[in-house]
Motif scaffolding. Structure first.
Motif, PDB file in Angstrom:
ATOM      1  N   GLN A   1      -5.916   2.922  13.758  1.00  0.00           N
ATOM      2  CA  GLN A   1      -7.374   2.754  13.719  1.00  0.00           C
ATOM      3  C   GLN A   1      -8.122   1.811  14.706  1.00  0.00           C
ATOM      4  OE1 GLN A   1      -8.243   4.637  11.170  1.00  0.00           O
ATOM      5  NE2 GLN A   1      -5.957   4.840  10.910  1.00  0.00           N
ATOM      6  N   ASP A   2      -7.033   1.388  15.738  1.00  0.00           N
ATOM      7  CA  ASP A   2      -7.432   0.288  16.693  1.00  0.00           C
ATOM      8  C   ASP A   2      -7.885  -0.826  16.308  1.00  0.00           C
ATOM      9  OD1 ASP A   2      -7.547  -0.269  19.533  1.00  0.00           O
ATOM     10  OD2 ASP A   2      -9.812   0.269  19.499  1.00  0.00           O
ATOM     11  N   ALA A   3      -7.488  -1.498  15.029  1.00  0.00           N
ATOM     12  CA  ALA A   3      -7.788  -2.836  14.469  1.00  0.00           C
ATOM     13  C   ALA A   3      -7.135  -3.899  15.394  1.00  0.00           C
ATOM     14  CB  ALA A   3      -7.307  -2.914  13.204  1.00  0.00           C
ATOM     15  N   ARG A   4      -7.697  -4.757  15.585  1.00  0.00           N
ATOM     16  CA  ARG A   4      -7.237  -6.273  16.263  1.00  0.00           C
ATOM     17  C   ARG A   4      -6.291  -6.777  15.232  1.00  0.00           C
ATOM     18  NH1 ARG A   4     -11.847  -9.615  18.586  1.00  0.00           N
ATOM     19  NH2 ARG A   4     -10.343 -10.686  19.644  1.00  0.00           N
ATOM     20  N   LEU A   5      -5.017  -6.540  15.349  1.00  0.00           N
ATOM     21  CA  LEU A   5      -3.978  -6.870  14.400  1.00  0.00           C
ATOM     22  C   LEU A   5      -3.245  -8.084  14.615  1.00  0.00           C
ATOM     23  CD1 LEU A   5      -2.627  -5.815  11.819  1.00  0.00           C
ATOM     24  CD2 LEU A   5      -1.061  -4.573  13.183  1.00  0.00           C
TER      25      LEU A   5
ATOM     26  N   ILE B   1       0.782  -1.189  -0.073  1.00  0.00           N
ATOM     27  CA  ILE B   1       0.101   0.032   0.092  1.00  0.00           C
ATOM     28  C   ILE B   1       0.900   1.196  -0.120  1.00  0.00           C
ATOM     29  CG2 ILE B   1      -1.699   1.171   1.219  1.00  0.00           C
ATOM     30  CD1 ILE B   1      -2.630  -1.742  -0.018  1.00  0.00           C
ATOM     31  N   PRO B   2       1.253   1.643  -1.269  1.00  0.00           N
ATOM     32  CA  PRO B   2       2.107   2.745  -1.245  1.00  0.00           C
ATOM     33  C   PRO B   2       1.806   4.342  -1.232  1.00  0.00           C
ATOM     34  CG  PRO B   2       2.061   1.912  -3.571  1.00  0.00           C
ATOM     35  CD  PRO B   2       0.767   1.030  -2.491  1.00  0.00           C
ATOM     36  N   TRP B   3       0.372   4.326  -0.485  1.00  0.00           N
ATOM     37  CA  TRP B   3      -0.472   5.608  -0.141  1.00  0.00           C
ATOM     38  C   TRP B   3      -0.686   5.592   1.203  1.00  0.00           C
ATOM     39  CZ3 TRP B   3      -2.899   1.588  -2.320  1.00  0.00           C
ATOM     40  CH2 TRP B   3      -4.235   1.336  -1.959  1.00  0.00           C
ATOM     41  N   THR B   4      -0.784   6.671   1.675  1.00  0.00           N
ATOM     42  CA  THR B   4      -1.504   6.797   3.177  1.00  0.00           C
ATOM     43  C   THR B   4      -3.049   6.873   3.141  1.00  0.00           C
ATOM     44  OG1 THR B   4       0.266   8.063   3.762  1.00  0.00           O
ATOM     45  CG2 THR B   4      -1.709   8.142   5.474  1.00  0.00           C
ATOM     46  N   PRO B   5      -3.694   5.705   3.552  1.00  0.00           N
ATOM     47  CA  PRO B   5      -5.087   5.782   3.480  1.00  0.00           C
ATOM     48  C   PRO B   5      -5.821   6.797   4.528  1.00  0.00           C
ATOM     49  CG  PRO B   5      -4.345   3.538   4.004  1.00  0.00           C
ATOM     50  CD  PRO B   5      -3.117   4.499   4.197  1.00  0.00           C
ATOM     51  N   GLU B   6      -6.901   7.274   4.333  1.00  0.00           N
ATOM     52  CA  GLU B   6      -7.714   8.053   5.050  1.00  0.00           C
ATOM     53  C   GLU B   6      -8.002   7.332   6.405  1.00  0.00           C
ATOM     54  OE1 GLU B   6      -8.463  11.454   4.960  1.00  0.00           O
ATOM     55  OE2 GLU B   6      -7.269  11.479   2.948  1.00  0.00           O
ATOM     56  N   PRO B   7      -7.919   7.745   7.767  1.00  0.00           N
ATOM     57  CA  PRO B   7      -8.473   7.254   8.837  1.00  0.00           C
ATOM     58  C   PRO B   7      -9.961   6.636   8.692  1.00  0.00           C
ATOM     59  CG  PRO B   7      -7.648   9.444   9.375  1.00  0.00           C
ATOM     60  CD  PRO B   7      -7.686   9.421   7.827  1.00  0.00           C
TER      61      PRO B   7
ATOM     62  N   THR C   1       5.450  -2.627   4.529  1.00  0.00           N
ATOM     63  CA  THR C   1       4.440  -3.238   5.497  1.00  0.00           C
ATOM     64  C   THR C   1       4.324  -2.535   6.897  1.00  0.00           C
ATOM     65  OG1 THR C   1       5.342  -5.287   4.311  1.00  0.00           O
ATOM     66  CG2 THR C   1       4.373  -5.551   6.571  1.00  0.00           C
ATOM     67  N   GLY C   2       5.440  -1.935   7.397  1.00  0.00           N
ATOM     68  CA  GLY C   2       5.472  -1.439   8.795  1.00  0.00           C
ATOM     69  C   GLY C   2       4.682  -0.002   8.863  1.00  0.00           C
ATOM     70  N   ALA C   3       4.558   0.757   7.355  1.00  0.00           N
ATOM     71  CA  ALA C   3       3.464   1.565   7.575  1.00  0.00           C
ATOM     72  C   ALA C   3       2.170   1.213   7.580  1.00  0.00           C
ATOM     73  CB  ALA C   3       3.770   2.652   6.227  1.00  0.00           C
ATOM     74  N   LEU C   4       1.839   0.273   6.839  1.00  0.00           N
ATOM     75  CA  LEU C   4       0.374  -0.525   6.794  1.00  0.00           C
ATOM     76  C   LEU C   4       0.115  -0.779   8.276  1.00  0.00           C
ATOM     77  CD1 LEU C   4      -2.121  -1.119   5.065  1.00  0.00           C
ATOM     78  CD2 LEU C   4      -0.755  -3.415   4.777  1.00  0.00           C
ATOM     79  N   LEU C   5       1.090  -1.649   9.070  1.00  0.00           N
ATOM     80  CA  LEU C   5       0.791  -1.812  10.430  1.00  0.00           C
ATOM     81  C   LEU C   5       0.519  -0.705  11.243  1.00  0.00           C
ATOM     82  CD1 LEU C   5       3.616  -4.641  10.640  1.00  0.00           C
ATOM     83  CD2 LEU C   5       0.900  -4.923  10.278  1.00  0.00           C
ATOM     84  N   ASP C   6       1.322   0.631  10.962  1.00  0.00           N
ATOM     85  CA  ASP C   6       1.007   1.682  11.714  1.00  0.00           C
ATOM     86  C   ASP C   6      -0.309   2.102  11.700  1.00  0.00           C
ATOM     87  OD1 ASP C   6       3.832   1.262  12.885  1.00  0.00           O
ATOM     88  OD2 ASP C   6       4.514   2.965  11.509  1.00  0.00           O
ATOM     89  N   TYR C   7      -0.719   2.111  10.392  1.00  0.00           N
ATOM     90  CA  TYR C   7      -1.862   2.775  10.080  1.00  0.00           C
ATOM     91  C   TYR C   7      -3.184   1.752  10.573  1.00  0.00           C
ATOM     92  CZ  TYR C   7      -6.258   3.183   7.296  1.00  0.00           C
ATOM     93  OH  TYR C   7      -7.522   3.500   6.922  1.00  0.00           O
ATOM     94  N   PHE C   8      -3.174   0.271  10.569  1.00  0.00           N
ATOM     95  CA  PHE C   8      -4.103  -0.405  11.314  1.00  0.00           C
ATOM     96  C   PHE C   8      -4.252  -0.070  12.738  1.00  0.00           C
ATOM     97  CE2 PHE C   8      -4.232  -3.103   7.649  1.00  0.00           C
ATOM     98  CZ  PHE C   8      -5.460  -2.966   7.165  1.00  0.00           C
TER      99      PHE C   8
ATOM    100  N   ARG D   1     -11.606  -2.214  16.152  1.00  0.00           N
ATOM    101  CA  ARG D   1     -11.729  -3.639  16.605  1.00  0.00           C
ATOM    102  C   ARG D   1     -11.953  -4.656  15.447  1.00  0.00           C
ATOM    103  NH1 ARG D   1      -8.988  -3.691  20.470  1.00  0.00           N
ATOM    104  NH2 ARG D   1     -10.190  -5.421  21.446  1.00  0.00           N
ATOM    105  N   LYS D   2     -11.507  -4.148  14.086  1.00  0.00           N
ATOM    106  CA  LYS D   2     -11.764  -5.172  13.236  1.00  0.00           C
ATOM    107  C   LYS D   2     -10.659  -6.154  13.466  1.00  0.00           C
ATOM    108  CE  LYS D   2     -14.332  -4.324   9.973  1.00  0.00           C
ATOM    109  NZ  LYS D   2     -15.687  -4.631  10.113  1.00  0.00           N
ATOM    110  N   ARG D   3     -10.675  -7.405  12.890  1.00  0.00           N
ATOM    111  CA  ARG D   3      -9.825  -8.339  12.943  1.00  0.00           C
ATOM    112  C   ARG D   3      -8.895  -8.461  11.625  1.00  0.00           C
ATOM    113  NH1 ARG D   3     -10.554 -13.858  15.787  1.00  0.00           N
ATOM    114  NH2 ARG D   3      -8.597 -13.931  15.844  1.00  0.00           N
TER     115      ARG D   3
END
Length: 210
Positions: free
Chosen positions: A172-176, A131-137, A162-169, A143-145
């Motif tokens: 968002q308080d996802a269950r990662l 994901i080479p862009w920054t998604p919107e919040p 990958t690290g940037a994507l993990l930081d994004y999730f 709590r999404k798995r």
């Protein structure tokens, strides 16, 4: 409801089993994960769309202009189309959990849909996403798995992306959940085992964060 146009492999669910969407990687097709899904969740419904973009003979879900360089206008258009497709199948299978998993380009289109329409999936598994862009919040991801897998030496999906994507999730308080191997872009057995556990886990009270 009219389903958005995709050639897809489909199977109806049995009993109270979930509905599972599978998104193939570049060069794959709708059959790439059919046997795996049937092995993991034999009673589940199954929907596997075929990418409708052809890149030098390889099927994809959206256009790009180079490795890791996406045609963002095309991605936005095809994200909307895929969201309509998923929503239609979800409406045809009410009151069932809906899970999605995708590999490489399939993970990318799944992620793009989930960023904008998080309600469409109850669980999301992204195998080697880029994901080479920054998604919107997205408050809907709270709590999404979410399962993310990858390779520490993946030349297509660099670890920093990958690290940037993990930081994004995490934001968002996802269950990662995270599974990494020491190889490259190939799928390894540990990832398959993690996907199996992720899709079949009934212990929803458990949270697994890296």
């Amino acid at each position: 409801m009219t389903v958005a146009s995709y050639h897809a492999l489909t199977r109806a669910p049995s009993g109270g089993a979930p509905l599972v969407f599978a998104f193939h990687g570049t060069g794959g097709d709708e059959h790439q994960f059919s046997a795996l899904a049937a092995d993991i969740l034999p009673a589940a419904g199954f929907v596997a769309p075929r990418g409708d973009v052809c890149e030098h003979g390889a099927l994809r879900f959206f256009r790009r202009t180079g490795e890791g360089i996406y045609d963002m206008e095309d991605l936005a258009l095809r994200t909307r189309k895929m969201a309509e497709f998923v929503a239609a199948h979800r409406a045809e299978n009410p009151d069932r959990p809906v899970y999605g998993f995708g590999y490489s380009n399939g993970a990318n289109i799944l992620a793009a849909v989930a960023f904008r329409h998080p309600y469409l999936f109850d669980r999301i598994a992204l195998l080697h996403p880029l994901i080479p862009w920054t998604p919107e919040p997205s408050a809907g991801l709270s709590r999404k798995r979410v399962l993310v897998t990858g390779g520490r030496r993946d030349p297509i999906c660099p670890p920093e992306q990958t690290g940037a994507l993990l930081d994004y999730f995490r934001a968002q308080d996802a269950r990662l959940e995270l599974v990494l191997h020491n190889g490259g872009h190939e799928l390894r057995q540990g990832e398959i085992d993690a996907l199996r556990g992720f899709l079949t886990d009934t212990g929803m009270e458990m949270e697994k964060c890296p």
